[in-house]
Design a protein around this motif. Structure first.
Motif, PDB file in Angstrom:
ATOM      1  N   THR A  21       2.649  20.373  -6.563  1.00  0.00           N
ATOM      2  CA  THR A  21       1.922  20.482  -7.519  1.00  0.00           C
ATOM      3  C   THR A  21       2.349  19.111  -8.700  1.00  0.00           C
ATOM      4  N   PHE A  22       4.061  18.887  -8.555  1.00  0.00           N
ATOM      5  CA  PHE A  22       4.640  17.994  -9.483  1.00  0.00           C
ATOM      6  C   PHE A  22       4.592  16.537  -8.799  1.00  0.00           C
ATOM      7  N   PHE A  23       4.375  16.906  -7.536  1.00  0.00           N
ATOM      8  CA  PHE A  23       4.800  15.657  -6.694  1.00  0.00           C
ATOM      9  C   PHE A  23       3.500  15.580  -5.647  1.00  0.00           C
ATOM     10  N   HIS A  24       2.339  15.624  -5.454  1.00  0.00           N
ATOM     11  CA  HIS A  24       1.237  15.549  -5.295  1.00  0.00           C
ATOM     12  C   HIS A  24       1.375  13.836  -4.088  1.00  0.00           C
ATOM     13  N   ASN A  25       1.675  12.762  -5.309  1.00  0.00           N
ATOM     14  CA  ASN A  25       1.236  11.698  -5.439  1.00  0.00           C
ATOM     15  C   ASN A  25       2.549  10.895  -4.233  1.00  0.00           C
ATOM     16  N   TYR A  26       3.315  11.655  -3.928  1.00  0.00           N
ATOM     17  CA  TYR A  26       4.549  11.190  -2.996  1.00  0.00           C
ATOM     18  C   TYR A  26       4.187  11.805  -1.470  1.00  0.00           C
ATOM     19  N   ILE A  27       3.257  12.432  -1.267  1.00  0.00           N
ATOM     20  CA  ILE A  27       3.109  13.304  -0.083  1.00  0.00           C
ATOM     21  C   ILE A  27       2.058  12.940   0.836  1.00  0.00           C
ATOM     22  N   PHE A  28       2.518  12.454   1.582  1.00  0.00           N
ATOM     23  CA  PHE A  28       1.112  11.870   2.717  1.00  0.00           C
ATOM     24  C   PHE A  28       1.482  12.829   3.973  1.00  0.00           C
ATOM     25  N   TRP A  29       0.542  12.101   5.173  1.00  0.00           N
ATOM     26  CA  TRP A  29       0.815  12.476   6.923  1.00  0.00           C
ATOM     27  C   TRP A  29       1.537  11.886   7.071  1.00  0.00           C
ATOM     28  N   PRO A  30       2.770  12.400   7.463  1.00  0.00           N
ATOM     29  CA  PRO A  30       2.946  11.230   8.166  1.00  0.00           C
ATOM     30  C   PRO A  30       3.271  10.717   9.357  1.00  0.00           C
ATOM     31  N   ASN A  31       3.756   9.273   9.844  1.00  0.00           N
ATOM     32  CA  ASN A  31       3.661   8.892  10.949  1.00  0.00           C
ATOM     33  C   ASN A  31       4.925   9.878  11.968  1.00  0.00           C
ATOM     34  N   GLY A  32       4.984   9.259  13.294  1.00  0.00           N
ATOM     35  CA  GLY A  32       5.578   9.514  13.991  1.00  0.00           C
ATOM     36  C   GLY A  32       7.323   9.427  13.948  1.00  0.00           C
ATOM     37  N   LYS A  33       7.606   8.051  13.401  1.00  0.00           N
ATOM     38  CA  LYS A  33       9.167   8.024  12.728  1.00  0.00           C
ATOM     39  C   LYS A  33       9.132   8.537  11.256  1.00  0.00           C
ATOM     40  N   GLU A  34       8.117   8.773  10.496  1.00  0.00           N
ATOM     41  CA  GLU A  34       8.455   9.509   9.212  1.00  0.00           C
ATOM     42  C   GLU A  34       8.534  10.899   9.659  1.00  0.00           C
TER      43      GLU A  34
END
Length: 289
Positions: free
Chosen positions: A199-212
């Motif tokens: 809720t507070f940090f959705h702008n920093y959350i994404f679908w990661p690649n393999g390394k991430e």
């Protein structure tokens, strides 16, 4: 016989809390190792820890066919909010400066737990325990301020905030243990914690690649294991005992920091502080209430 069984459970509780310190420390090491390799905000590391924990505890409860039985919702919610905020502040402190200092500042929470326990729990108004916690806090100060030039910076603020919030989380954990099993506590903690972080940090959350994903898992898995161990351990130890045992993470960070991530070694006063913490931990472990 009953006393021997209780003593064994107490020892298992101490051991579980102590082992959790290794996993919590390693999670912060990964945050530093990930710098320059991937572009992941600390809020994503915290969110991934909670969502991974929620998946694990859900699978465990599904396999064991254990229903969620929440009772005192305000204790569970207090535990979740305090722990979620403490984890974020802790990771933020680790990203802004040395991992050792972040762990040291986070480990100021035994002092706050002891003060709160003194007022909240009459059974824990023990002057010997209070003296041992005071000694541990002196050790924390010496490790943090070996040159006498302590200054407040961004990392210090985030680190101290994580310590105060962690103290509240530990108190709530002991209250939750009265009416709830470990899986119920963790189910609420991880589940609602994930929602709060997103809720507070959705702008920093994404679908990661393999390394991430590799770094997220490398940080998240130790955090989940440490959370299970400390939740289990605090079933058999008091808030004050568990908190001071956990402070051994200070020595762990001081010893392994220069080896793993090349941080400066502790000065002489810093090692004296570490010795004070060690003595306090041993004294508390030998203290019988």
């Amino acid at each position: 016989m009953m006393g021997r069984v209780l003593g064994t459970k107490k020892l298992l509780g101490w051991l579980a809390v102590f082992c959790s310190t290794f996993f919590f420390y390693f999670a912060t090491v990964v945050i530093r190792l990930a710098e320059g390799e991937v572009d992941i905000d600390v809020s994503y590391f915290a969110f991934f820890r909670f969502i991974l924990g929620f998946i694990v505890v859900s699978i465990i409860m599904l396999i064991s066919r254990q229903p969620v039985r929440p009772r005192r919702y305000h204790f569970l919610l207090g535990r979740m909010l305090a722990n979620t905020a403490a984890v974020y502040c802790f990771y933020k402190a680790a990203s802004l400066g040395s991992v050792a200092e972040a762990n040291i500042l986070n480990m100021t929470y035994p002092l706050f737990v002891a003060c709160a326990s003194w007022f909240l729990f009459k059974s824990q108004r023990d002057w010997v325990v209070a003296a041992l916690v005071a000694l541990a806090f002196v050790g924390v100060w010496l490790v943090l301020n070996p040159g006498g030039d302590f200054s407040v910076n961004g990392q210090s603020i985030w680190g101290l905030a994580s310590g105060m919030l962690a103290a509240a989380a530990i108190i709530y954990l002991n209250l939750c243990r009265i009416d709830h099993d470990s899986n119920t506590i963790l189910f609420v903690l991880f589940g609602l914690g994930s929602i709060v972080m997103y809720t507070f940090f959705h702008n920093y959350i994404f679908w990661p690649n393999g390394k991430e994903f590799y770094y997220l898992m490398l940080c998240g898995a130790p955090g989940v294991i440490g959370q299970y161990l400390i939740t289990f351990g605090f079933r058999f130890v008091t808030a004050v005992e568990g908190s001071v045992i956990s402070s051994s993470r200070i020595m762990l960070a001081a010893l392994l920091g220069p080896i793993i991530i090349g941080e400066p070694s502790l000065a002489l006063l810093g090692w004296c502080g570490g010795f004070c913490i060690f003595v306090a931990n041993v004294g508390l472990a030998m203290r019988k209430k």
